[in-house]
Design a protein around this motif. Structure first.
Motif, PDB file in Angstrom:
ATOM      1  N   ALA A 305       0.820  -1.215   0.000  1.00 50.67           N
ATOM      2  CA  ALA A 305       0.000   0.000   0.000  1.00 50.67           C
ATOM      3  C   ALA A 305       0.849   1.258   0.000  1.00 50.67           C
ATOM      4  N   GLY A 306       2.165   1.093  -0.043  1.00 51.43           N
ATOM      5  CA  GLY A 306       3.085   2.229   0.038  1.00 51.43           C
ATOM      6  C   GLY A 306       3.752   2.258   1.397  1.00 51.43           C
ATOM      7  N   ILE A 307       5.058   2.531   1.421  1.00 51.25           N
ATOM      8  CA  ILE A 307       5.804   2.537   2.674  1.00 51.25           C
ATOM      9  C   ILE A 307       5.152   3.490   3.680  1.00 51.25           C
ATOM     10  N   GLY A 308       4.949   2.994   4.880  1.00 48.97           N
ATOM     11  CA  GLY A 308       4.372   3.814   5.939  1.00 48.97           C
ATOM     12  C   GLY A 308       2.880   3.675   6.101  1.00 48.97           C
ATOM     13  N   ALA A 309       2.179   3.167   5.082  1.00 52.29           N
ATOM     14  CA  ALA A 309       0.728   2.997   5.189  1.00 52.29           C
ATOM     15  C   ALA A 309       0.428   1.850   6.147  1.00 52.29           C
ATOM     16  N   LEU A 310      -0.475   2.079   7.078  1.00 54.57           N
ATOM     17  CA  LEU A 310      -0.800   1.088   8.095  1.00 54.57           C
ATOM     18  C   LEU A 310      -1.849   0.106   7.586  1.00 54.57           C
ATOM     19  N   ASP A 311      -1.558  -1.182   7.715  1.00 56.75           N
ATOM     20  CA  ASP A 311      -2.498  -2.260   7.406  1.00 56.75           C
ATOM     21  C   ASP A 311      -3.416  -2.439   8.613  1.00 56.75           C
ATOM     22  N   GLU A 312      -4.694  -2.153   8.450  1.00 57.61           N
ATOM     23  CA  GLU A 312      -5.615  -2.197   9.584  1.00 57.61           C
ATOM     24  C   GLU A 312      -5.762  -3.602  10.160  1.00 57.61           C
ATOM     25  N   ALA A 313      -5.613  -4.636   9.323  1.00 54.53           N
ATOM     26  CA  ALA A 313      -5.692  -6.004   9.833  1.00 54.53           C
ATOM     27  C   ALA A 313      -4.521  -6.302  10.762  1.00 54.53           C
ATOM     28  N   ALA A 314      -3.331  -5.830  10.404  1.00 51.25           N
ATOM     29  CA  ALA A 314      -2.149  -6.018  11.262  1.00 51.25           C
ATOM     30  C   ALA A 314      -2.301  -5.228  12.557  1.00 51.25           C
TER      31      ALA A 314
END
Length: 379
Positions: A305-314
């Motif tokens: 999703a691009g460096i730094g973008a937070l994965d909500e599942a993680a």
């Protein structure tokens, strides 16, 4: 990393600091005039090493300067809790593991995650291959080292998921922040970071051969594979300023764009970044820092999703483990769901747009790690 969740033992001190410094009258962020650069401070969570190469490179290569920023990088240490430094106004941004920062938020720190730089956990449990430990279930009856201070939750979650009672089915041993207990045979499995302590065993001589140990001499439990990984290095900002200070909001986008450009540079110019880290005064040598940056890059890239973008599942998985996994004392990282704005992707997405407009590869889908030759002692 060393101070991970040490805030559990510093809750009173944090509360006192927050009260003393105050959070209601947060000073506004200065707006640069006449071409002057805005001075800001970034607090690291440990000493200068390749774990923070992207930020050091952003200074060295002028990426912060390009954004009108004059960034001072504050070295971490044993007794420095970066999210407390941020919450008490002594830094503008901080690098911290997600669980430890959430624990501080629960104690009153007004901080918000603005970028999830590490997409994967770097925590291992390492044992000699002849111990036959290839899964968490194999830890039963073994002497299991861990650092404590909250670093143990991935390990405890893995054992619990395997049906073990960490308080009864294993012998827990307080481990120093090195691998000597494992190498001496005092414990059967040791906690290690993929980019640091694991390299230390591979930099040690095997007394049977007189040569350095090889990866085949060990087995590794990787919590990403087991499914109990927790999010680690993230960038955090002042919540109140993000809410009401327009200059700070704009500054945050610029700060993120430059920081992430530093990490992209270190992906594509690893050798140069190692030189930057060594020149900054890293405590371990060049081959160790080369290994470390290579392993750090594996934690960052690819970033779909691009460096730094937070994965909500993680994020949800990390919070669930923090709420439900008990350590040897029966404590959990969190006692309730994070309140308020614990994280936001708003600013990092704007920063990514800036980088993409400049032609940067922010996903790193084609990243390939290099082969690293370690020298004795990491020299």
């Amino acid at each position: 990393m060393r101070t991970f969740l040490r805030t559990a033992a510093m809750g009173v001190a944090l509360t006192a600091l927050l009260a003393a410094c105050g959070t209601a009258d947060t000073p506004t962020t200065p707006t640069p005039t006449n071409g002057a650069k805005v001075k800001i401070k970034l607090q690291l969570q440990w000493f200068y090493q390749a774990q923070f190469a992207g930020y050091l490179a952003a200074v060295d290569q002028g990426f912060y300067a390009e954004q009108g920023l004059d960034v001072e990088i504050l070295e971490g240490g044993v007794d420095i809790v970066p999210q407390t430094v941020l919450a008490t106004g002594r830094a503008d941004y901080a690098v911290s593991w997600v669980p430890k920062a959430l624990a501080s938020r629960e104690q009153g720190a007004e901080i918000t995650e603005i970028a999830q730089v590490f997409q994967r956990s770097g925590t291992y449990q390492v044992s000699f291959a002849d111990k036959g430990i290839s899964s968490p279930a194999d830890l039963k009856g073994k002497k299991v080292g861990n650092w404590g201070f909250g670093n143990e939750y991935e390990l405890f979650a893995g054992m619990t998921r395997a049906g073990l009672d960490p308080g009864k089915d294993v012998t827990l041993v307080q481990q120093q922040f090195d691998m000597q207990a494992l190498l001496r045979g005092d414990i059967d499995a040791a906690q290690a970071m993929s980019y640091n302590e694991y390299a230390q065993v591979l930099e040690a001589k095997n007394p049977k051969t007189g040569k350095l140990y090889q990866p085949t001499d060990f087995t590794v439990l990787n919590w990403n594979t087991v499914g109990t990984a927790m999010l680690q290095d993230a960038l955090w900002a002042n919540t109140a300023k993000l809410t009401s200070d327009t200059a700070y909001q704009e500054q945050t986008v610029k700060f993120l764009a430059a920081s992430l450009k530093g990490w992209i540079f270190c992906r594509d110019n690893a050798a140069k970044c190692v030189d930057i880290v060594v020149a900054k005064g890293s405590k371990l040598g060049k081959s160790h820092q080369t290994w470390q940056l290579n392993e750090i890059n594996k934690l960052v890239w690819p970033s779909p999703a691009g460096i730094g973008a937070l994965d909500e599942a993680a994020w949800k998985s990390t919070v669930d483990i923090a709420l439900t996994t008990k350590n040897a004392d029966g404590a959990t990282v969190l006692t309730k769901q994070p309140a308020g704005t614990a994280y936001t992707n708003e600013y990092v997405l704007k920063a990514l747009d800036l980088l993409k407009a400049g032609g940067a590869d922010v996903a790193g889908a084609g990243f390939k790690p290099i082969e690293v030759t370690l020298n004795e002692g990491g020299a």
